[in-house]
Design a protein around this motif. Structure first.
Motif, PDB file in Angstrom:
ATOM      1  N   PHE A   1       0.796  -1.232   0.000  1.00  0.00           N
ATOM      2  CA  PHE A   1       0.000   0.000   0.000  1.00  0.00           C
ATOM      3  C   PHE A   1       0.828   1.283   0.000  1.00  0.00           C
ATOM      4  CE2 PHE A   1      -2.802  -3.229   1.869  1.00  0.00           C
ATOM      5  CZ  PHE A   1      -3.934  -3.056   1.097  1.00  0.00           C
ATOM      6  N   GLY A   2       2.139   1.159   0.077  1.00  0.00           N
ATOM      7  CA  GLY A   2       2.991   2.343   0.182  1.00  0.00           C
ATOM      8  C   GLY A   2       2.817   3.324  -0.964  1.00  0.00           C
ATOM      9  N   GLY A   3       2.604   2.802  -2.171  1.00  0.00           N
ATOM     10  CA  GLY A   3       2.444   3.672  -3.326  1.00  0.00           C
ATOM     11  C   GLY A   3       1.006   4.024  -3.637  1.00  0.00           C
ATOM     12  N   LEU A   4       0.067   3.610  -2.783  1.00  0.00           N
ATOM     13  CA  LEU A   4      -1.359   3.851  -3.018  1.00  0.00           C
ATOM     14  C   LEU A   4      -1.863   4.943  -2.079  1.00  0.00           C
ATOM     15  CD1 LEU A   4      -2.508   0.128  -3.348  1.00  0.00           C
ATOM     16  CD2 LEU A   4      -1.819   1.713  -5.170  1.00  0.00           C
ATOM     17  N   GLU A   5      -3.055   5.432  -2.353  1.00  0.00           N
ATOM     18  CA  GLU A   5      -3.583   6.570  -1.602  1.00  0.00           C
ATOM     19  C   GLU A   5      -3.722   6.281  -0.120  1.00  0.00           C
ATOM     20  OE1 GLU A   5      -7.469   9.529  -1.773  1.00  0.00           O
ATOM     21  OE2 GLU A   5      -6.701   8.624  -3.601  1.00  0.00           O
ATOM     22  N   ILE A   6      -4.198   5.086   0.244  1.00  0.00           N
ATOM     23  CA  ILE A   6      -4.409   4.765   1.655  1.00  0.00           C
ATOM     24  C   ILE A   6      -3.085   4.651   2.398  1.00  0.00           C
ATOM     25  CG2 ILE A   6      -4.386   2.253   1.418  1.00  0.00           C
ATOM     26  CD1 ILE A   6      -6.759   4.333   3.640  1.00  0.00           C
ATOM     27  N   GLY A   7      -2.009   4.369   1.662  1.00  0.00           N
ATOM     28  CA  GLY A   7      -0.703   4.238   2.298  1.00  0.00           C
ATOM     29  C   GLY A   7      -0.196   5.547   2.873  1.00  0.00           C
ATOM     30  N   LYS A   8      -0.687   6.663   2.351  1.00  0.00           N
ATOM     31  CA  LYS A   8      -0.258   7.972   2.829  1.00  0.00           C
ATOM     32  C   LYS A   8      -0.941   8.347   4.134  1.00  0.00           C
ATOM     33  CE  LYS A   8       0.100   9.359  -2.019  1.00  0.00           C
ATOM     34  NZ  LYS A   8      -0.496  10.224  -3.078  1.00  0.00           N
ATOM     35  N   ASN A   9      -2.121   7.784   4.371  1.00  0.00           N
ATOM     36  CA  ASN A   9      -2.875   8.136   5.573  1.00  0.00           C
ATOM     37  C   ASN A   9      -3.750   6.961   6.004  1.00  0.00           C
ATOM     38  OD1 ASN A   9      -3.858   9.741   7.669  1.00  0.00           O
ATOM     39  ND2 ASN A   9      -5.483  10.634   6.402  1.00  0.00           N
ATOM     40  N   PRO A  10      -3.142   5.881   6.495  1.00  0.00           N
ATOM     41  CA  PRO A  10      -3.913   4.689   6.866  1.00  0.00           C
ATOM     42  C   PRO A  10      -4.781   4.927   8.100  1.00  0.00           C
ATOM     43  CG  PRO A  10      -1.622   4.465   7.531  1.00  0.00           C
ATOM     44  CD  PRO A  10      -1.709   5.726   6.722  1.00  0.00           C
ATOM     45  N   THR A  11      -5.800   4.092   8.233  1.00  0.00           N
ATOM     46  CA  THR A  11      -6.685   4.177   9.392  1.00  0.00           C
ATOM     47  C   THR A  11      -6.112   3.361  10.552  1.00  0.00           C
ATOM     48  OG1 THR A  11      -7.985   2.235   8.780  1.00  0.00           O
ATOM     49  CG2 THR A  11      -8.647   4.349   7.824  1.00  0.00           C
ATOM     50  N   GLU A  12      -6.670   3.562  11.726  1.00  0.00           N
ATOM     51  CA  GLU A  12      -6.180   2.857  12.909  1.00  0.00           C
ATOM     52  C   GLU A  12      -6.426   1.353  12.836  1.00  0.00           C
ATOM     53  OE1 GLU A  12      -7.795   4.526  16.426  1.00  0.00           O
ATOM     54  OE2 GLU A  12      -6.845   6.502  16.164  1.00  0.00           O
ATOM     55  N   LYS A  13      -7.430   0.941  12.052  1.00  0.00           N
ATOM     56  CA  LYS A  13      -7.803  -0.472  12.023  1.00  0.00           C
ATOM     57  C   LYS A  13      -6.998  -1.296  11.011  1.00  0.00           C
ATOM     58  CE  LYS A  13     -12.527   0.153  13.685  1.00  0.00           C
ATOM     59  NZ  LYS A  13     -12.253  -0.560  14.959  1.00  0.00           N
ATOM     60  N   ARG A  14      -6.064  -0.702  10.330  1.00  0.00           N
ATOM     61  CA  ARG A  14      -5.284  -1.440   9.340  1.00  0.00           C
ATOM     62  C   ARG A  14      -4.580  -2.625  10.009  1.00  0.00           C
ATOM     63  NH1 ARG A  14       0.501   1.743   8.352  1.00  0.00           N
ATOM     64  NH2 ARG A  14       1.647   0.126   9.484  1.00  0.00           N
ATOM     65  N   ASN A  15      -4.590  -3.750   9.326  1.00  0.00           N
ATOM     66  CA  ASN A  15      -3.894  -4.966   9.780  1.00  0.00           C
ATOM     67  C   ASN A  15      -4.193  -5.315  11.236  1.00  0.00           C
ATOM     68  OD1 ASN A  15      -1.375  -3.541   7.850  1.00  0.00           O
ATOM     69  ND2 ASN A  15      -2.363  -5.447   7.256  1.00  0.00           N
ATOM     70  N   SER A  16      -5.491  -5.265  11.597  1.00  0.00           N
ATOM     71  CA  SER A  16      -5.862  -5.519  12.996  1.00  0.00           C
ATOM     72  C   SER A  16      -6.841  -6.681  13.167  1.00  0.00           C
ATOM     73  CB  SER A  16      -6.483  -4.253  13.611  1.00  0.00           C
ATOM     74  OG  SER A  16      -7.663  -3.886  12.920  1.00  0.00           O
ATOM     75  N   TYR A  17      -7.213  -7.343  12.062  1.00  0.00           N
ATOM     76  CA  TYR A  17      -8.241  -8.380  12.136  1.00  0.00           C
ATOM     77  C   TYR A  17      -7.715  -9.751  11.739  1.00  0.00           C
ATOM     78  CZ  TYR A  17     -11.946  -4.881  12.631  1.00  0.00           C
ATOM     79  OH  TYR A  17     -12.766  -3.877  13.094  1.00  0.00           O
ATOM     80  N   LEU A  18      -8.400 -10.765  12.275  1.00  0.00           N
ATOM     81  CA  LEU A  18      -8.247 -12.129  11.786  1.00  0.00           C
ATOM     82  C   LEU A  18      -9.281 -12.286  10.667  1.00  0.00           C
ATOM     83  CD1 LEU A  18      -8.109 -14.060  15.206  1.00  0.00           C
ATOM     84  CD2 LEU A  18      -6.275 -12.849  14.018  1.00  0.00           C
ATOM     85  N   VAL A  19      -8.823 -12.411   9.448  1.00  0.00           N
ATOM     86  CA  VAL A  19      -9.715 -12.380   8.295  1.00  0.00           C
ATOM     87  C   VAL A  19     -10.063 -13.791   7.832  1.00  0.00           C
ATOM     88  CG1 VAL A  19      -9.979 -11.677   5.893  1.00  0.00           C
ATOM     89  CG2 VAL A  19      -8.850 -10.147   7.520  1.00  0.00           C
ATOM     90  N   LEU A  20     -11.368 -14.076   7.806  1.00  0.00           N
ATOM     91  CA  LEU A  20     -11.868 -15.319   7.221  1.00  0.00           C
ATOM     92  C   LEU A  20     -12.404 -14.967   5.840  1.00  0.00           C
ATOM     93  CD1 LEU A  20     -12.630 -18.329   7.336  1.00  0.00           C
ATOM     94  CD2 LEU A  20     -14.806 -17.636   8.376  1.00  0.00           C
ATOM     95  N   SER A  21     -11.697 -15.384   4.798  1.00  0.00           N
ATOM     96  CA  SER A  21     -12.060 -15.037   3.425  1.00  0.00           C
ATOM     97  C   SER A  21     -12.620 -16.256   2.712  1.00  0.00           C
ATOM     98  CB  SER A  21     -10.828 -14.516   2.679  1.00  0.00           C
ATOM     99  OG  SER A  21     -11.175 -14.072   1.388  1.00  0.00           O
ATOM    100  N   LEU A  22     -13.863 -16.122   2.206  1.00  0.00           N
ATOM    101  CA  LEU A  22     -14.554 -17.230   1.545  1.00  0.00           C
ATOM    102  C   LEU A  22     -14.944 -16.816   0.133  1.00  0.00           C
ATOM    103  CD1 LEU A  22     -17.003 -18.099   4.476  1.00  0.00           C
ATOM    104  CD2 LEU A  22     -14.797 -19.181   3.996  1.00  0.00           C
ATOM    105  N   ASN A  23     -14.793 -17.744  -0.800  1.00  0.00           N
ATOM    106  CA  ASN A  23     -15.204 -17.503  -2.186  1.00  0.00           C
ATOM    107  C   ASN A  23     -16.131 -18.638  -2.603  1.00  0.00           C
ATOM    108  OD1 ASN A  23     -15.495 -17.213  -4.968  1.00  0.00           O
ATOM    109  ND2 ASN A  23     -13.407 -16.466  -5.244  1.00  0.00           N
TER     110      ASN A  23
END
Length: 583
Positions: free
Chosen positions: A74-96
Motif C-alpha cells: 500500500f505504500g504507493g497507493l492513496e491509503i498508504g499515505k494516511n492509513p486508518t487505525e484499524k489497518r492490519n488488525s483483524y483475523l480475516v476469514l475469506s470465503l469464495n
C-alpha cells in the motif's frame, strides 16, 4: 512493452498485482469511508466489475498477517499515505463461494468441504493468536457449521476480532436455481445448510462476546439474501449509494489515465486517447449504480476495458475485430437461464422485446425480491438491472428510466429474443446460410438476400396460431433480433433518432471489413391487405427511409469512413412477406 506495467486482466490477487508490476487502478480511497459506513456490508455488482479485487484490497489491508507487508503493498497507493487505525488488525476469514459445486447431488458436500478447508486454513494461519490446540480442534471437525461455531468460541478467548469476507456469495445458489428450483429452495429455506450458515454468521455478530466485528458480502443480486433473510438481516446494502458508484468498475478518468500511461510506455498507439475512448464507450461504458449519479460519472466494465487494451497493444495499435470478450458472453449465457422465459411468446418475451426496441423501460427497481417472485414479469427489469443488463439513465426525451447501458448488453437482448422466437417457431433458420449472406451484406452491399431469408423464415412459420393478437410486434421483434445479432459486422440500433424521425433499424459498419450501412424500414398490414394498400404503404415507407437517410451525421460519417448507405423497405401482410426492396 517490456518496460510497461503488465495488464491485470482476470487477476484478483492484489499482492501479486503490486509486487509483479501490474497496472492497478487505485480504489483504496474508499477504505476510510467504508470503515465508517457500517460493520456488516453488502455490495452487489454485475459480473466482471472487480468485486473480487475489491475484497482482495480489504483482505490485505485488514489482515493482521500482512502487517509486515503494508508498505510494500500500500505504500504507493492513496491509503498508504494516511492509513486508518484499524489497518492490519483483524483475523480475516475469506470465503469464495464460486468454488462450490452447484450440482444438486454435490452442492452440500462441496460447500461443507470448502468451508472446512477455509476454517482449517484460518486456524493454521492465525495459530499464534489462538488458544493452544485450536488448530487441532478445528481439524478434527467434519461438520463446517460445528467447526465455525467452535472457531468463534476460540477467537472469543483472545483479544482479536474477526473480519468475514464472502465473495460471490450467490454464485452456486444462482446456478442451482436456474435449473432446479426445488433444490435451491431446500438449501435457502427451513433447515437448509446455506440458511443455517447465515444463522451462525449472524449469531457470531451478536452478544457481548461477538467475535465477528466486520463483514463484507459481495455478489450479483439480492435474491439469495432475500431468501435467507430471516437468518441474516443485519447487513447494510451499499450497492445503490452514490458514494460507492465508482468503487467497482472504471470511471472515464481512470480509463483515460490508463490509456495515457500505455500510450507513453509502449509507443504502439495508432489512435489518440480520445479516439480510443470514443470507440470503447458505446461497448463498455454507461453503467450507473445509483439513481443520484445519472448526470455524473458513468462506469466502464473493468474486465472489458482490460480485454480491449491488452488486445490493442498485442496487435500493435489495431482495434480488436471482436469487441466482446468470449468470457463475458459465456456469463450472459448462464444468466439467461435465470430469466425463465415462457414456453410461449409471453409477457417476459414482450418485455425483452420492448427493451431491445426502445433501449429503456420505465419500471420501478426493487431492492429485494425472492425466488417465488421470479415468475412474475414485473420482477424482470429488476433482475436485468442486477445482471448488468439495465442501468440508471435517461430516455431520449430526458426522462429517468432503466436503460440498456451499451452495445455488449444490447447484443445479449438480441440473443435472448432470438431464443424466444426459436422456442415458438416450427421452422429453424439455416444458420450457415445466414452467416454467408450476412458476410455478403456487410462486404458487398448485397442486403436483399439476407433480409429476404430472415423475412421468409416468418412466412414458413405461418402455421403458428399463438401470436395473432400481437403479430405486428412479433414480426418487428423477430427482424430486430435476427438482424441485430450480427454484431460481428454491424452496430445495430433500433429506433434511432434520424432527421426528426425514428428509423426502425439502422446497421452501422463495425469492422474495417464492413463498408456498407443500412437503414431498414418495416411496415405491417393485416392479412387481407390489397395490392393497392401495399403500394400505398410502400410509398410512405420510401419517403420515411429517404428522410432518415438525409440525416447530416449519417452523411458525415459515411463520407469520412467511405461507407455506402443502403435503404430498404420491408412490408408484411400478416405473416406473408409482400415486399423486400432497396430504394
Amino acid at each position: 512493452m517490456s518496460k510497461a506495467k503488465k495488464i491485470p486482466y482476470g487477476m484478483t490477487n492484489l499482492e501479486t498485482i503490486i509486487r509483479e508490476g501490474y497496472y492497478y487502478v487505485d480504489k483504496t480511497r474508499f477504505i476510510p469511508r467504508l470503515e465508517d459506513e457500517g460493520r456488516y456490508v453488502i455490495f452487489l455488482r454485475p459480473r466482471r466489475y472487480g468485486k473480487s479485487l475489491t475484497i482482495a484490497m480489504l483482505q490485505y489491508y485488514y489482515g493482521i498477517q500482512y502487517a509486515g507487508k503494508f508498505d510494500d503493498i500500500f505504500g504507493g497507493l492513496e491509503i498508504g499515505k494516511n492509513p486508518t487505525e484499524k489497518r492490519n488488525s483483524y483475523l480475516v476469514l475469506s470465503l469464495n463461494f464460486s468454488n462450490v459445486d452447484s450440482d444438486k447431488e454435490q452442492v452440500e458436500k462441496s460447500f461443507n468441504s470448502l468451508l472446512l478447508l477455509e476454517l482449517r486454513s484460518f486456524a493454521s494461519k492465525y495459530k499464534a493468536f489462538l488458544p493452544d490446540g485450536a488448530e487441532n480442534i478445528i481439524k478434527a471437525h467434519t461438520s463446517s457449521n460445528l467447526a465455525f461455531n467452535d472457531l468463534c468460541k476460540l477467537v472469543s478467548n483472545t483479544d482479536k476480532k474477526m473480519y468475514v469476507m464472502i465473495d460471490e456469495y450467490d454464485n452456486f445458489a444462482n446456478t442451482l436455481m436456474s435449473y432446479d428450483e426445488n433444490a435451491y429452495m431446500n438449501l435457502t429455506h427451513g433447515d437448509g445448510f446455506f440458511r443455517l450458515f447465515f444463522n451462525s454468521l449472524k449469531a457470531a455478530t451478536t452478544g457481548a462476546d461477538a467475535v465477528v466485528d466486520r463483514m463484507w458480502i459481495s455478489g450479483v443480486s439480492p435474491l439469495t439474501l432475500s431468501d435467507v433473510t430471516s437468518g441474516f438481516n443485519i447487513g447494510r446494502n451499499l450497492s445503490a449509494m452514490s458514494a460507492y458508484n465508482e468503487l467497482a468498475g472504471f470511471s472515464e478518468s481512470e480509463v483515460r489515465t490508463m490509456l495515457e500511461y500505455y500510450r507513453d510506455a509502449t509507443g504502439v498507439f495508432n489512435h489518440s486517447v480520445d479516439e480510443l475512448i470514443d470507440i470503447m464507450k458505446p461497448w463498455y461504458n454507461n453503467n450507473c449504480f445509483s439513481s443520484r449519479c445519472i448526470d455524473k460519472q458513468r462506469m466502464f466494465n473493468s474486465d472489458m476495458v482490460l480485454y480491449f487494451i491488452s488486445l490493442y497493444i498485442s496487435e500493435e495499435g489495431t482495434i480488436p475485430d471482436n469487441m466482446i470478450d468470449t468470457n463475458v458472453s459465456s456469463d450472459y449465457g448462464k444468466m439467461r437461464k435465470m430469466i425463465r422465459l415462457e414456453q410461449t411468446f409471453g409477457e417476459k418475451a414482450q418485455t425483452l422485446q420492448k427493451i431491445a426496441e426502445n433501449g429503456y423501460i420505465d419500471a420501478a427497481l426493487k431492492a429485494e425480491f425472492s425466488t417465488s417472485e421470479l415468475h412474475e414479469p414485473r420482477i424482470l427489469p429488476s433482475l436485468m438491472y442486477y445482471m448488468g443488463m439495465l442501468t440508471h439513465g435517461k430516455t431520449p426525451d430526458g426522462d429517468t428510466a432503466l436503460v440498456v447501458p451499451n452495445l455488449v448488453v444490447r447484443e445479449q437482448y438480441y440473443k435472448y429474443l432470438s431464443e424466444c422466437y426459436d422456442r415458438n417457431m416450427e421452422w429453424q433458420m439455416d444458420m450457415w446460410r445466414y452467416e454467408e449472406l450476412g458476410s455478403r451484406m456487410a462486404k458487398k452491399g448485397e442486403g436483399e438476400p439476407l433480409l429476404r431469408l430472415v423475412a421468409e423464415s416468418l412466412r414458413e412459420n405461418s402455421s403458428t396460431r399463438d401470436f395473432d393478437a400481437k403479430a405486428e410486434s412479433f414480426v418487428k421483434g423477430y427482424m430486430l433480433a435476427r438482424i441485430g445479432s450480427m454484431v460481428s459486422y454491424f452496430i445495430s440500433e433500433a429506433e434511432p433518432d434520424m432527421n426528426h424521425g425514428y428509423a426502425d433499424l439502422y446497421l452501422e459498419p463495425w469492422t474495417e471489413k464492413t463498408n456498407h450501412a443500412y437503414i431498414i424500414e418495416l411496415k405491417y398490414l393485416n392479412t387481407n391487405a390489397s395490392d393497392d394498400a401495399v403500394a400505398q404503404i410502400r410509398l410512405e415507407a420510401i419517403a420515411q427511409a429517404n428522410q432518415y437517410a438525409g440525416a447530416r451525421h449519417l452523411h458525415q460519417r459515411a463520407q469520412s469512413k467511405g461507407w455506402t448507405l443502403h435503404k430498404f423497405v420491408i412490408i408484411f401482410s400478416g405473416w406473408k412477406l409482400r415486399l423486400v426492396e432497396e430504394v
